[in-house]
Every structure is written in C-alpha cells, then in structure tokens.
Design a protein around this motif. Sequence first.
Motif, PDB file in Angstrom:
ATOM      1  N   TRP A  29       1.000  -1.020   0.230  1.00 29.36           N
ATOM      2  CA  TRP A  29       0.146  -0.296   0.010  1.00 29.36           C
ATOM      3  C   TRP A  29       1.083   1.047  -0.376  1.00 29.36           C
ATOM      4  N   PRO A  30       0.760   2.608  -0.866  1.00 28.45           N
ATOM      5  CA  PRO A  30      -0.491   2.369  -1.744  1.00 28.45           C
ATOM      6  C   PRO A  30       0.024   1.638  -2.609  1.00 28.45           C
ATOM      7  N   PRO A  31      -0.958   1.097  -4.049  1.00 26.72           N
ATOM      8  CA  PRO A  31      -0.614   0.251  -5.355  1.00 26.72           C
ATOM      9  C   PRO A  31       0.422   1.377  -5.893  1.00 26.72           C
ATOM     10  N   PRO A  32       1.329   1.200  -6.863  1.00 25.38           N
ATOM     11  CA  PRO A  32       1.996   1.906  -7.971  1.00 25.38           C
ATOM     12  C   PRO A  32       1.339   2.517  -8.362  1.00 25.38           C
ATOM     13  N   GLY A  33       1.461   4.247  -8.511  1.00 24.85           N
ATOM     14  CA  GLY A  33       0.523   4.350  -9.813  1.00 24.85           C
ATOM     15  C   GLY A  33      -0.570   5.250  -9.480  1.00 24.85           C
ATOM     16  N   TRP A  34      -1.230   4.851  -8.204  1.00 28.29           N
ATOM     17  CA  TRP A  34      -2.203   5.454  -7.361  1.00 28.29           C
ATOM     18  C   TRP A  34      -2.337   6.134  -7.901  1.00 28.29           C
ATOM     19  N   ALA A  35      -3.945   6.701  -8.208  1.00 27.75           N
ATOM     20  CA  ALA A  35      -4.711   8.271  -8.132  1.00 27.75           C
ATOM     21  C   ALA A  35      -4.770   8.732  -7.495  1.00 27.75           C
ATOM     22  N   ALA A  36      -5.590   7.962  -6.827  1.00 28.14           N
ATOM     23  CA  ALA A  36      -6.537   8.656  -5.059  1.00 28.14           C
ATOM     24  C   ALA A  36      -6.399   7.763  -4.328  1.00 28.14           C
ATOM     25  N   LEU A  74      -6.341  11.070  -0.386  1.00 24.15           N
ATOM     26  CA  LEU A  74      -5.257  12.193  -1.063  1.00 24.15           C
ATOM     27  C   LEU A  74      -5.579  12.331  -2.979  1.00 24.15           C
ATOM     28  N   VAL A  75      -5.449  12.995  -4.113  1.00 26.59           N
ATOM     29  CA  VAL A  75      -5.305  12.692  -5.169  1.00 26.59           C
ATOM     30  C   VAL A  75      -4.564  13.411  -5.532  1.00 26.59           C
ATOM     31  N   ARG A  76      -3.567  12.364  -6.408  1.00 31.15           N
ATOM     32  CA  ARG A  76      -2.222  12.633  -7.081  1.00 31.15           C
ATOM     33  C   ARG A  76      -2.313  13.870  -7.807  1.00 31.15           C
ATOM     34  N   SER A  77      -1.474  14.976  -8.236  1.00 27.39           N
ATOM     35  CA  SER A  77      -1.590  15.951  -8.694  1.00 27.39           C
ATOM     36  C   SER A  77      -0.405  16.015  -9.556  1.00 27.39           C
ATOM     37  N   GLY A  78       0.687  15.807  -9.684  1.00 33.32           N
ATOM     38  CA  GLY A  78       1.825  15.197 -10.314  1.00 33.32           C
ATOM     39  C   GLY A  78       3.151  14.601  -9.274  1.00 33.32           C
ATOM     40  N   PRO A  79       4.161  14.074 -10.084  1.00 35.14           N
ATOM     41  CA  PRO A  79       4.788  13.263  -9.040  1.00 35.14           C
ATOM     42  C   PRO A  79       5.427  14.227  -8.182  1.00 35.14           C
ATOM     43  N   GLY A  80       5.441  13.356  -6.378  1.00 34.23           N
ATOM     44  CA  GLY A  80       5.776  13.661  -5.793  1.00 34.23           C
ATOM     45  C   GLY A  80       4.129  14.497  -4.713  1.00 34.23           C
ATOM     46  N   ALA A  81       3.302  14.804  -5.919  1.00 30.81           N
ATOM     47  CA  ALA A  81       2.536  15.944  -5.355  1.00 30.81           C
ATOM     48  C   ALA A  81       1.068  15.594  -5.057  1.00 30.81           C
ATOM     49  N   ALA A  82      -0.080  15.980  -4.607  1.00 30.31           N
ATOM     50  CA  ALA A  82      -0.801  15.885  -4.501  1.00 30.31           C
ATOM     51  C   ALA A  82      -2.068  16.760  -3.563  1.00 30.31           C
TER      52      ALA A  82
END
Length: 181
Positions: free
Chosen positions: A31-38, A50-58
Amino acid sequence: MCPEGPWAVALVPLVLPGPREAVGRLLPDGWPPPGWAAVQCDVGQGAAFLVRSGPGAAVMVDVGPAGGGAAACLRDAGVETLDVLVLTHAHADHVGGLAEVLAAVEVRRALLGPGREPAAAVDAALDQLSAAGVPVDRPVAGAPTARGSAGEVGWEVAPGPTRPPSPPRPGTRRSTTCPSC
C-alpha cells in the motif's frame, strides 16, 4: 457485473477506508498501489483523502484527527508537496492532524470551508496555516476563488444544499461527532 482482474483488488484502498496494513496485504506490491490516482487515508475516526496532482504531489482533502496518521499516509504515498490542502470544515476529526501535516510536507495553498463554527477550531486552523506561511482562501460557490487547478487536478467549489437537511428518520440519529452530518 463485478470488476475482474488484479486491478479490481487495487481499487479497494482507493474507495474504502480501512486499516492500511490489512489492505496492503491484499496487494502484491503493498500500500498504496504503484501509480495510485486517489487514496483514502486510514486516519481512524475522521477523514483524509489524497488525489495525485503530479510526481510527489497531491491535493489533500481534510487531515483527520490529531495523531490519526495523516502524515504517515503522505509519507507512505510518496507525497512531498500538497499543491492544495482542502479543509472542508473545522471539526477535530477533519482538521485535528493539521500540525502534523504541516510539519511533514510543503503545503502551497489551503482552502478552508466558509463555516465559522466551531470558532476556536477555525481560528486555530487559520493560525497554524498562517504560521506555516500557507496562503488561505475561503471560497464559496460562484465566487472568483471557487475554482482552480493544482498540478493535474482541476477543482471547483460546489454549491451547498438549497434547503435545510430533512430530519432523521425514526429509529436513526445524527452523528455525535459531526453534528452537521
């Protein structure tokens, strides 16, 4: 029709809050799965999403209670920067972990819901954000500050209810930890 395949299991931590350890054991890569989006963070009684907004960012919506694990969730998800931190309202189970989050990552901007109660919690959240140098907006639907983007995420403040909530059905009760829920 139920989803099939390994990606169906990967959806579990994205939509259901629950202990990260238990869910992580179900995933081949943890956890979390690789490439998670939310990701719904497990913060106990409360909310943190969390919602991914870019590399290392959310974008993070709420931070859960103090000691609830929001900072650990950010670390585990590889988040170093919050492009936007959304605090929907100032109940302890939504803003109590603010100090921990501010200490864990860079927060570029915060949005705090327009509610004025509980006043002490609103003031405390605003004071913590100010001390950390985080710009704060208190957007309402239809206002110029009611929409924007954060990295790859677009957001907009939705209008609230147009009528008061209906009374609870017989045999039910409203939440004791979230009186407005």
